[in-house]
Each structure stands twice: as C-alpha cells, then as structure tokens.
Motif scaffolding. Structure first.
Motif, short mmCIF file in Angstrom:
data_model
loop_
_atom_site.label_atom_id
_atom_site.label_comp_id
_atom_site.label_asym_id
_atom_site.label_seq_id
_atom_site.Cartn_x
_atom_site.Cartn_y
_atom_site.Cartn_z
N MET A 183 47.56 50.68 22.46
CA MET A 183 46.08 50.67 22.46
C MET A 183 45.43 51.76 23.14
O MET A 183 44.34 52.20 22.85
CB MET A 183 45.65 49.25 22.98
CG MET A 183 44.27 48.92 22.88
SD MET A 183 43.85 47.36 23.80
CE MET A 183 44.43 46.28 22.51
N PHE A 184 45.93 52.09 24.35
CA PHE A 184 45.40 53.26 25.16
C PHE A 184 45.97 54.54 24.86
O PHE A 184 45.41 55.67 25.38
CB PHE A 184 45.73 53.04 26.66
CG PHE A 184 44.81 51.88 27.13
CD1 PHE A 184 43.88 51.86 27.71
CD2 PHE A 184 45.55 50.29 27.12
CE1 PHE A 184 42.90 50.91 28.24
CE2 PHE A 184 44.61 49.39 27.51
CZ PHE A 184 43.34 49.27 28.26
N ASP A 185 46.81 54.48 23.95
CA ASP A 185 47.61 55.61 23.52
C ASP A 185 47.83 56.59 24.62
O ASP A 185 48.47 56.13 25.59
CB ASP A 185 46.71 56.49 22.49
CG ASP A 185 46.40 55.50 21.15
OD1 ASP A 185 47.41 54.87 21.06
OD2 ASP A 185 45.35 55.34 20.80
N ASN A 186 47.22 57.67 24.63
CA ASN A 186 47.23 58.91 25.87
C ASN A 186 45.71 58.83 26.45
O ASN A 186 45.50 60.09 26.69
CB ASN A 186 47.70 60.21 25.15
CG ASN A 186 49.28 60.18 25.00
OD1 ASN A 186 50.08 59.43 25.70
ND2 ASN A 186 49.65 60.60 23.86
N LYS A 187 45.01 58.01 26.24
CA LYS A 187 43.57 58.06 26.68
C LYS A 187 43.61 58.08 27.99
O LYS A 187 44.37 57.50 28.87
CB LYS A 187 42.79 56.78 26.19
CG LYS A 187 42.47 56.88 24.93
CD LYS A 187 41.49 55.55 24.47
CE LYS A 187 41.00 55.44 22.95
NZ LYS A 187 41.96 55.10 22.11
N ARG A 188 42.81 59.28 28.70
CA ARG A 188 42.58 59.41 30.09
C ARG A 188 41.66 58.55 30.72
O ARG A 188 40.74 58.36 29.90
CB ARG A 188 42.48 60.78 30.47
CG ARG A 188 43.57 61.66 30.14
CD ARG A 188 43.84 62.98 31.06
NE ARG A 188 44.19 62.52 32.37
CZ ARG A 188 44.27 62.97 33.32
NH1 ARG A 188 43.74 64.46 33.41
NH2 ARG A 188 44.86 62.63 34.66
N ILE A 189 41.84 58.09 31.82
CA ILE A 189 40.92 56.76 32.37
C ILE A 189 40.50 57.56 33.74
O ILE A 189 41.30 57.77 34.77
CB ILE A 189 41.75 55.61 32.53
CG1 ILE A 189 42.35 55.12 31.21
CG2 ILE A 189 41.05 54.46 33.15
CD1 ILE A 189 43.43 53.93 31.49
N ALA A 190 39.29 57.45 33.91
CA ALA A 190 38.64 57.91 35.16
C ALA A 190 37.96 56.82 36.06
O ALA A 190 37.63 55.94 35.32
CB ALA A 190 37.44 58.82 34.82
N ILE A 191 38.53 56.79 37.23
CA ILE A 191 38.13 55.51 38.06
C ILE A 191 37.19 56.38 39.06
O ILE A 191 37.71 57.15 40.09
CB ILE A 191 39.45 55.03 38.95
CG1 ILE A 191 40.43 54.38 38.02
CG2 ILE A 191 38.81 53.91 39.90
CD1 ILE A 191 40.34 53.52 36.94
N LEU A 192 35.93 56.16 38.96
CA LEU A 192 34.90 56.62 39.83
C LEU A 192 34.52 55.72 40.89
O LEU A 192 33.94 54.66 40.80
CB LEU A 192 33.64 56.90 38.97
CG LEU A 192 33.71 57.59 37.48
CD1 LEU A 192 32.33 57.93 37.38
CD2 LEU A 192 34.27 58.93 37.90
N GLY A 193 35.10 56.32 41.99
CA GLY A 193 34.72 55.15 43.36
C GLY A 193 35.82 54.39 43.61
O GLY A 193 35.86 53.14 43.32
N THR A 194 37.17 54.87 43.93
CA THR A 194 38.23 54.23 44.06
C THR A 194 38.78 53.47 45.30
O THR A 194 39.10 53.91 46.15
CB THR A 194 39.37 55.11 43.52
OG1 THR A 194 39.25 55.98 42.55
CG2 THR A 194 40.84 54.34 43.27
N GLY A 195 37.74 52.20 45.49
CA GLY A 195 37.94 51.42 46.43
C GLY A 195 39.30 50.30 46.40
O GLY A 195 40.09 50.74 45.39
N LYS A 196 39.29 49.10 46.95
CA LYS A 196 40.20 48.27 46.69
C LYS A 196 40.31 47.78 45.30
O LYS A 196 41.35 47.70 44.53
CB LYS A 196 39.88 47.09 47.44
CG LYS A 196 40.09 47.45 48.96
CD LYS A 196 39.99 46.18 49.89
CE LYS A 196 40.36 46.40 51.19
NZ LYS A 196 40.30 45.10 52.45
N LEU A 197 39.09 47.65 44.44
CA LEU A 197 39.14 47.11 43.22
C LEU A 197 39.49 48.04 42.27
O LEU A 197 40.41 48.05 41.25
CB LEU A 197 37.67 46.75 42.67
CG LEU A 197 37.61 46.11 41.21
CD1 LEU A 197 38.46 45.09 40.97
CD2 LEU A 197 36.17 46.00 41.00
N GLY A 198 39.22 49.58 42.51
CA GLY A 198 39.81 50.57 41.75
C GLY A 198 41.31 50.48 41.92
O GLY A 198 42.00 50.87 40.81
N GLU A 199 41.87 50.36 43.06
CA GLU A 199 43.21 50.51 43.08
C GLU A 199 43.82 49.25 42.30
O GLU A 199 44.78 49.36 42.09
CB GLU A 199 43.60 50.25 44.69
CG GLU A 199 43.53 51.47 45.53
CD GLU A 199 44.10 51.15 46.94
OE1 GLU A 199 45.03 50.33 47.17
OE2 GLU A 199 43.71 52.01 47.85
#
Length: 271
Positions: free
Chosen positions: A1-17
């Motif tokens: 489903m995600f294939d090789n899509k890159r994923i940006a996490i903007l603001g990596t706090g506890k939830l991002g982690e």
C-alpha cells in the motif's frame, strides 16, 4: 500500500515517534521511507539515534523528499509550518494533520492548491498502541487517501472515520478523556487504600478493572447499561455503590467535563 512512498514527519515529538514505531512494527514501511523534522538540533539528533531514520531541521526539505506528510506540530504552529512548505506541496502529496481544532478548510486555505488534506484526532494511549483516532477528510481527499491514512493509525490503535463537524467533540471525549479516566482510576486507588488495601495492590486492581470493563464494552458490543446490570445483583453491594455515585452527581459531572472540553477545543486555534 505504501510501496516506496516517503513519509515526512513534521514536528517529531512523542506522537511522531509513536507513529514511526507503530508503522515499523506493523511492517507496512521501512526506516528508509521516513524523514523526520524537529525545531531543534538536539531533538533531531535524539530522533535519529533512537529511530535510525533520516532527519532534517528543514520542513521544506522533508516535504520536497516525501509523498505523505504527517503534520505533528501544535495547533498554534500549523499555519506557520504550512506556509513554510506550501511551495513544495503538490496535488500528489497527502497531508495528514494531528492538530486539535485546526480545520481542513484552514489548512487548504493556507496551502492554496488542490492538495488532499485529512484531519485526525488521536489520543495519548497511541503511545502504547492502544489509541483511538478519528479521521475526517478535506474536500480534495479521496476514499483511497482515507484508506492510506487509516492504515497509519490502525498501527497504533483503533480508528473511526467521521464528518469533520464532529472533530471538536472527539477532542473533548476521546483526546481529553484519558485525563478524566486517570482521575477516576486515582480515586479508585485512594478508595482501595481507604478500605485497607496496599497502594500497589489497589493500583493494579483499579487499572486492570478499568481495562477489563472497557474491553467488555468493545468486545461484546453490549450497551454499557446492560453490562452494568449484570454486575448489579439484587440487594447486593454494587447497587449501594451506584446510589452513592448518583447522589454525588458523577454521571452529570462527567458529561459536563466532556462538554466543557469540547467547547474549549473550538477555541484552541483562535484563543
């Protein structure tokens, strides 16, 4: 489903982690697909060391390299961050926000392009993969986008899709609710101590009881009132306790707490 899509996490706090760890543990992505940002170099270094993913201080760089953008910043910062990255966003991106109170209309207005946006409202039990997340699509988001976003949050708990008009209520009930439940558990612990239980035992008994009762509601599908009646035997001890709860106004107080939190959620962005 995600294939090789890159994923940006903007603001990596506890939830991002939690989102990164959840997706990795679910086996739906690889570490090389992530690029995480934070406002400070020390935080970036900590994320890189802990999660072994690519990091950058530049939100624009992260969006430029990504297909899927997870906006994990505070509600008051969303507009500023979107302005930073708007030039990099295209209709091929998907923006998923976890910020309370920030509407899809506001985000779409700042981006000012036909970029699909999904608003979500997770809660803190997501940190241990027992979370609850509601999702609401913006006007450019397709059912396929929703399936993709839902898969992300299914990795850290349960999900539900709702009309956006309900999202402030979700914030008041599901996102604020754990704090209310912790107060209830704390009260049960104090009650256990009052009637002679060691504090450690009272804590275990209270917390597991709440977990078990919640699981009964979810797994049986029965109305909570029916499950309550099963416990409440004629002339037993439970009915005496229920009478005390009703006399103390617990039911009304909890309802008012959710209503107040919902009203506040509507005001968060505009103060």
């Amino acid at each position: 489903m995600f294939d090789n899509k890159r994923i940006a996490i903007l603001g990596t706090g506890k939830l991002g982690e939690a989102l990164i760890s959840g997706m990795l543990d679910a086996g739906i992505v690889s570490r090389k697909q992530f690029i995480a940002t934070a406002a400070h170099k020390e935080r970036i270094e900590a994320v890189k060391s802990k999660l072994d993913v690519e990091t950058t201080l530049s939100n624009a760089e992260a969006v430029r390299k990504a297909h899927l953008v997870l906006l994990c910043v505070k509600p008051q910062t969303v507009e500023e961050v979107l302005r930073q990255v708007a030039g990099e966003l295209t209709p091929d991106h998907l923006v998923v926000s976890v910020a309370a109170s920030v509407t899809t209309r506001l985000m779409e207005g700042v981006i000012n392009k036909a970029v699909p946006v999904i608003r979500t409202m997770p809660n803190t039990p997501c940190f241990i993969k027992k979370g609850m997340t509601a999702l609401a699509p913006g006007k450019y988001a397709t059912p396929e986008h929703l399936v993709l976003a839902r898969r992300i949050f299914d990795a850290i708990g349960r999900t539900i899709i709702l009309d956006e008009k309900h999202m402030d209520a979700v914030t008041g009930l599901s996102a604020s609710g754990p704090a209310f439940v912790y107060i209830i558990i704390e009260s049960f612990v104090e009650a256990g101590v009052k009637v002679g239980l060691p504090r450690e035992a009272a804590t275990l008994l209270a917390a597991q009881m709440v977990l078990g009762a919640s699981s009964m509601v979810l797994e049986t599908g029965e109305h909570p009132a029916k499950l309550k009646d099963i416990v409440t035997t004629p002339a037993g001890c439970t009915i005496d306790g229920i009478l005390e709860l009703e006399e103390g106004g617990l039911r009304v107080t909890l309802i008012k707490a959710v209503v107040r939190a919902t009203h506040r959620a509507k005001e968060l962005v505009n103060g």
